[in-house]
Design an enzyme around this catalytic site. Structure first.
Site, short mmCIF file in Angstrom:
data_model
loop_
_atom_site.label_atom_id
_atom_site.label_comp_id
_atom_site.label_asym_id
_atom_site.label_seq_id
_atom_site.Cartn_x
_atom_site.Cartn_y
_atom_site.Cartn_z
N ARG A 222 -0.63 1.98 -1.54
CA ARG A 222 0.24 2.49 -2.60
C ARG A 222 -0.05 3.98 -2.76
O ARG A 222 -1.20 4.42 -2.69
CB ARG A 222 0.00 1.75 -3.92
CG ARG A 222 0.51 0.31 -3.91
CD ARG A 222 2.03 0.26 -3.84
NE ARG A 222 2.56 -1.10 -3.90
CZ ARG A 222 2.93 -1.82 -2.85
NH1 ARG A 222 2.76 -1.32 -1.63
NH2 ARG A 222 3.44 -3.03 -2.99
N GLU A 251 6.79 8.55 -5.01
CA GLU A 251 7.82 7.83 -4.27
C GLU A 251 8.89 7.28 -5.22
O GLU A 251 8.55 6.76 -6.28
CB GLU A 251 7.12 6.69 -3.51
CG GLU A 251 7.95 5.98 -2.50
CD GLU A 251 7.11 4.95 -1.74
OE1 GLU A 251 7.60 3.82 -1.58
OE2 GLU A 251 5.97 5.26 -1.32
N HIS A 268 7.52 4.60 3.90
CA HIS A 268 7.10 3.27 3.42
C HIS A 268 7.67 2.16 4.30
O HIS A 268 8.29 1.21 3.81
CB HIS A 268 7.53 3.08 1.96
CG HIS A 268 6.73 2.04 1.23
ND1 HIS A 268 6.58 2.05 -0.14
CD2 HIS A 268 6.04 0.96 1.67
CE1 HIS A 268 5.84 1.00 -0.51
NE2 HIS A 268 5.52 0.33 0.59
#
Length: 374
Positions: A222, A251, A268
């Protein structure tokens, strides 16, 4: 009739969730994950939510809703779901734990070996200084990555305070930071006050200062596990450091200033293989059937079924074949092509990759194949 709201990015959604497979009247409403809002729930009154990591499951989404009974996330991570709240509301939540563990591990190995091809031979049988791969977090993904590293004859320095000591869980975090050639992060995002050992900004200025400037850093967990402000400062001081990011603190927006300093950056997609995505859908489908089928609420008159085997084409990619032919790495996965696509998406006026463009790269991503390991 059962009503389902689903993230349109869930692989083969309609191949799994339809009236033929479920033998029951069903309405599937697919939309972008960020569009699954309280207003959407108010409009459609779904029985089921099928999501990915961009949809936040919390009181803001669900407080005024009384229809949702089942939530399935086709992802390994769960930090986008307030599981305590969901349980309190009597809803069932499942995720696809482990669905893309090989996909992410292979992404990490691709990054390392494309940037440092000499590591193919830097093992215990061919070198007196084998590669030391530091792995922080030894759950499904971290432990799978360790299998690849050990198969190449590398040394694994692993740290996971929530796992028992083992062959791979063998080092303090200080040792991992100080002695690793490469450090790969595989932890959930946890905050102060919610965990004894929060991972928010785990990699900050202090942690970076403990790492030799030659240590490569890879984050596929993350974004906020790494302080991007501290990372940028470190890269300005240590331009030789190689950093690979697949996730970002802000993000879906990605700073062009940071992007310019990264060795490799991708939107991602570390877990985006056909196998990984299909496995995620299969896992939440199975859990859905268990909840609503013969073993559950008896709404569906079906049992679990393996659709994945029928949907997967033959797979020509094998890890052992790649080991024997390292020059074929880019044929197995060309990570640099994904890096170029993200860099080409920078909006010069905004000085960033905008969220809409980041999401578009993910939505339109051509799924790669997962290599057969065993």
């Amino acid at each position: 009739m059962l009503t389902i709201i689903a993230d349109s990015n869930i692989a083969h959604l309609h191949d799994y969730f339809n009236e033929q497979t479920l033998n029951h009247p069903i309405q599937v409403i697919s939309m972008a994950g960020r569009d699954i809002t309280a207003d959407a729930l108010q409009q459609y009154q779904p029985d089921v939510l099928l999501i990915r990591s961009v949809t936040q499951i919390d009181a803001k989404l669900l407080d005024t809703n009384q229809s949702v009974k089942f939530i399935g996330s086709a992802t390994i991570g769960t930090d986008h779901v307030n599981e305590g709240y969901v349980s309190l509301r009597g809803m069932r939540f499942v995720n696809a734990a482990g669905c893309s563990k090989h996909s992410v591990a292979q992404y990490v190995m691709s990054a390392i070996l494309q940037l440092r091809p000499e590591y193919w031979a830097s093992n215990t049988s061919q070198s007196d200084k084998p590669v030391k791969l530091g792995i922080i977090g030894l759950g499904n993904i971290g432990s799978t990555l360790a299998r690849y590293a050990l198969d190449l004859g590398w040394e694994v320095l692993g740290y996971d305070p929530f796992q028992s000591a083992s062959v791979i869980n063998n080092a303090s975090v200080e040792k991992v930071l100080a002695q690793s050639d490469v450090i790969s992060l595989h932890v959930p995002l946890t905050l102060t006050g919610h965990s004894e050992l929060p991972t928010y900004h785990m990699i900050d200025a202090d942690a970076l200062a403990k790492m030799p400037s030659t240590t490569m850093l890879i984050n596929t967990s993350r974004g906020a596990v790494v302080s991007e402000a501290d990372l940028l400062a470190d890269l300005n001081q240590n331009p030789e450091r190689q950093v690979v990011l697949d996730v970002f603190e802000n993000e879906p927006t990605v700073s062009a200033e940071l992007l310019d300093k990264l060795t490799l950056a991708t939107p991602h997609i570390a877990g985006y293989t056909l196998e990984g995505k299909l496995r995620g859908t299969q896992m939440i489908f199975d859990a859905f059937v268990r909840s609503y089928g013969e073993k559950g609420a008896d709404i569906l008159s079906i049992k679990e079924t393996d659709l994945m085997a029928d949907l997967l084409p033959d797979n020509p990619y094998q890890w052992q074949q790649l080991k024997a032919n390292p020059q074929k790495l880019a044929e197995f996965y060309d990570i640099k092509a994904d890096d170029r696509q993200l860099r080409d998406s920078v909006n010069e006026q905004a000085g960033a990759v905008l969220g809409t463009d980041f999401d578009a790269l993910r939505k339109n991503y051509t799924l790669r194949r997962e290599w057969l390991f065993d």
